[in-house]
Design an enzyme around this catalytic site. Structure first.
Site, PDB file in Angstrom:
ATOM      1  N   SER A  18       3.874   1.293  -5.077  1.00 36.40           N
ATOM      2  CA  SER A  18       4.961   0.965  -6.005  1.00 36.40           C
ATOM      3  C   SER A  18       4.476   1.137  -7.445  1.00 36.40           C
ATOM      4  CB  SER A  18       5.461  -0.457  -5.768  1.00 36.40           C
ATOM      5  OG  SER A  18       4.392  -1.349  -5.806  1.00 36.40           O
ATOM      6  N   ASP A  49      -1.610   9.129  -5.638  1.00 33.78           N
ATOM      7  CA  ASP A  49      -0.337   8.395  -5.604  1.00 33.78           C
ATOM      8  C   ASP A  49       0.648   8.969  -6.618  1.00 33.78           C
ATOM      9  OD1 ASP A  49      -1.865   6.966  -3.883  1.00 33.78           O
ATOM     10  OD2 ASP A  49      -1.844   5.099  -5.017  1.00 33.78           O
ATOM     11  N   GLU A  65      -2.831   3.350 -15.603  1.00 33.33           N
ATOM     12  CA  GLU A  65      -3.399   2.437 -14.611  1.00 33.33           C
ATOM     13  C   GLU A  65      -4.878   2.150 -14.920  1.00 33.33           C
ATOM     14  OE1 GLU A  65      -1.443   2.810 -11.074  1.00 33.33           O
ATOM     15  OE2 GLU A  65      -2.906   1.717  -9.878  1.00 33.33           O
ATOM     16  N   GLY A  94       0.830  -1.215   0.000  1.00 35.35           N
ATOM     17  CA  GLY A  94       0.000   0.000   0.000  1.00 35.35           C
ATOM     18  C   GLY A  94       0.859   1.257   0.000  1.00 35.35           C
TER      19      GLY A  94
HETATM   20  C1  GAF Z   1      -5.089   3.762  -4.062  1.00 39.87           C
HETATM   21  C2  GAF Z   1      -5.341   4.667  -5.265  1.00 39.87           C
HETATM   22  F1  GAF Z   1      -4.399   4.469  -6.227  1.00 39.87           F
HETATM   23  C3  GAF Z   1      -5.386   6.137  -4.869  1.00 39.87           C
HETATM   24  O1  GAF Z   1      -5.762   6.919  -5.973  1.00 39.87           O
HETATM   25  C4  GAF Z   1      -6.338   6.363  -3.691  1.00 39.87           C
HETATM   26  O2  GAF Z   1      -7.681   6.346  -4.116  1.00 39.87           O
HETATM   27  C5  GAF Z   1      -6.095   5.348  -2.581  1.00 39.87           C
HETATM   28  O3  GAF Z   1      -6.068   4.012  -3.060  1.00 39.87           O
HETATM   29  C6  GAF Z   1      -7.143   5.442  -1.511  1.00 39.87           C
HETATM   30  O4  GAF Z   1      -7.101   6.682  -0.900  1.00 39.87           O
HETATM   31  O5  GAF Z   1      -3.808   3.962  -3.538  1.00 39.87           O
END
Ligand code: GAF
Length: 382
Positions: free
Chosen positions: A128, A173, A161, A125
């Site tokens: 990566s 992310d 993605e 989590g």
């Molecule tokens: C994952 C997703 F990639 C993020 O965009 C986000 O929604 C997260 O879950 C939850 O906050 O990491």
């Protein structure tokens, strides 16, 4: 950044491709608070970390591309004129997805070679995947002087993605990995894509990550399903996103939606609000309040949004019982990975040894403890 890993990636590149590469470090991320709010145009509070992906990239003299995944010892070769997602293609789809999104912009690429590897455990989590996507797009941008801005690049990574991996992720992310600032958290508005940087004084406390070392199946479909619930409910009230919905407005359609969906949407509205309150608490130097908001966030993720799991809940319960952790919650998409904890500095050893024993006893599996530093975003390594 892990210097030893960098040396291994570069020497592997030299051995296989016999030329000197450009080297990119692209970090993973943590998130203090604001979970599942990014794709609702809400706020998040991430930071880039000193663990991530290192990629070495250079033009190829052949007429095809070659990518070597150092950790898996797998090589994949392909032509730039036939980029398609590969069923169960794993890491290949992150790379191909980025290339495809660049090509969709009408940008032509020439053959290249890449070697990449990382020091973020998969499924932790810590994102990566965003680190990998960003390392590829950043590397290609440098190599071919594509003149993409950092914002262009994070949207390319995100679309990769969506379209090649099948996860309809938000932008948190990719943003944190690309725009990270050493020693800072980023209070990001996911609608405007503008962030305020915070160098947080945690006083007597420190951040500690505990990895459950599990990643439950179906987490991708559960993620996409949560996102659809949010979009469907916001469409019912003709809202652009849940960020624009109040609790009162949600209440006005309560009888038209299931109790489960009501709770999920309520969670998002509350979490966006908590993230704003966290910024206030930080500005007021109120670390205890920040901790309390972090505990509340977990409770919402567990009971309302339902993206936690037994292992994560166990770690958060242990943290609560301990009285030395003032805030703890699951981090990221959920169904496994890490908890983030605000813990009294001088109690880290006692707490981690206790919780590790208890976790092993309960799940017959080890948990892992990480302390991370907040790092700069994706960059060239000289
Ligand atoms: C994952 C997703 F990639 C993020 O965009 C986000 O929604 C997260 O879950 C939850 O906050 O990491």
């Amino acid at each position: 950044m892990n210097k030893l890993l960098k040396e291994k990636i570069v020497s592997t590149f030299l051995k296989i491709y016999k030329s000197q590469p450009l080297v990119i470090f692209s970090p993973g991320r943590i998130n203090l608070i604001g979970e599942h709010t990014d794709y609702n145009d809400g706020y998040v509070f991430p930071a880039a970390i000193d663990k991530g992906i290192i990629a070495a990239v250079e033009k190829s003299k052949t007429n095809y591309c070659s990518v070597y995944a150092y950790d898996k010892k797998e090589e994949y070769q392909f032509n730039l004129d036939s980029i398609e997602p590969i069923p169960n293609g794993g890491w290949r789809n992150y790379v191909l997805g980025v290339i495809s999104e660049i090509q969709k912009k009408g940008i032509g690429l020439s053959p290249f070679n890449i070697v990449f590897g990382g020091d973020i455990p998969g499924g932790a989590g810590l994102s990566s995947s965003a680190a990998l996507e960003n390392s590829i797009v950043f590397g290609l941008n440098e190599l071919f002087q594509l003149e993409l801005s950092k914002k262009d690049m994070i949207f390319i990574s995100q679309k990769a993605e969506h379209n090649f991996v099948g996860v309809k992720c938000g932008i948190m992310d990719q943003y944190a990995s690309m725009f990270g600032i050493e020693n800072n958290f980023l209070h990001l508005d996911c609608r405007t894509i503008e962030a305020k940087a915070y160098q947080i004084d945690l006083k007597d406390y420190e951040l500690l990550l505990i990895n459950t070392n599990v990643k439950h199946n179906l987490s991708d479909s559960a993620y996409n399903n949560r996102r659809s619930v949010c979009e469907n409910v916001s469409a019912m009230l003709h809202k652009k996103a849940l960020r624009d919905m109040t609790k009162e407005e949600l209440l006005s359609i309560k009888s038209k939606i299931s109790e489960e969906d009501y709770q999920k949407v309520l969670y998002v509205i509350q979490e966006i609000d908590r993230t704003q309150k966290a910024a206030e608490a930080i500005e007021n130097g109120d670390i205890k309040k920040l901790g309390q908001l972090i505990f509340e966030s977990h409770s919402g993720l567990q009971h309302q949004y339902k993206v936690s799991c037994d292992e994560l809940d166990f770690l958060v319960d242990k943290a609560k019982e301990s009285h030395v952790v003032i805030g703890s919650r699951m981090m990221g998409g959920g169904f496994g990975g890490c908890t983030i904890n605000l813990i009294e500095k001088d109690q880290i050893n006692n707490f981690t040894s206790e919780v590790s024993k208890a976790y092993k006893k309960k799940f017959n599996n080890e948990c892992s403890i990480y302390q991370v530093k907040l790092s700069n975003g994706t960059h060239l390594v000289r």
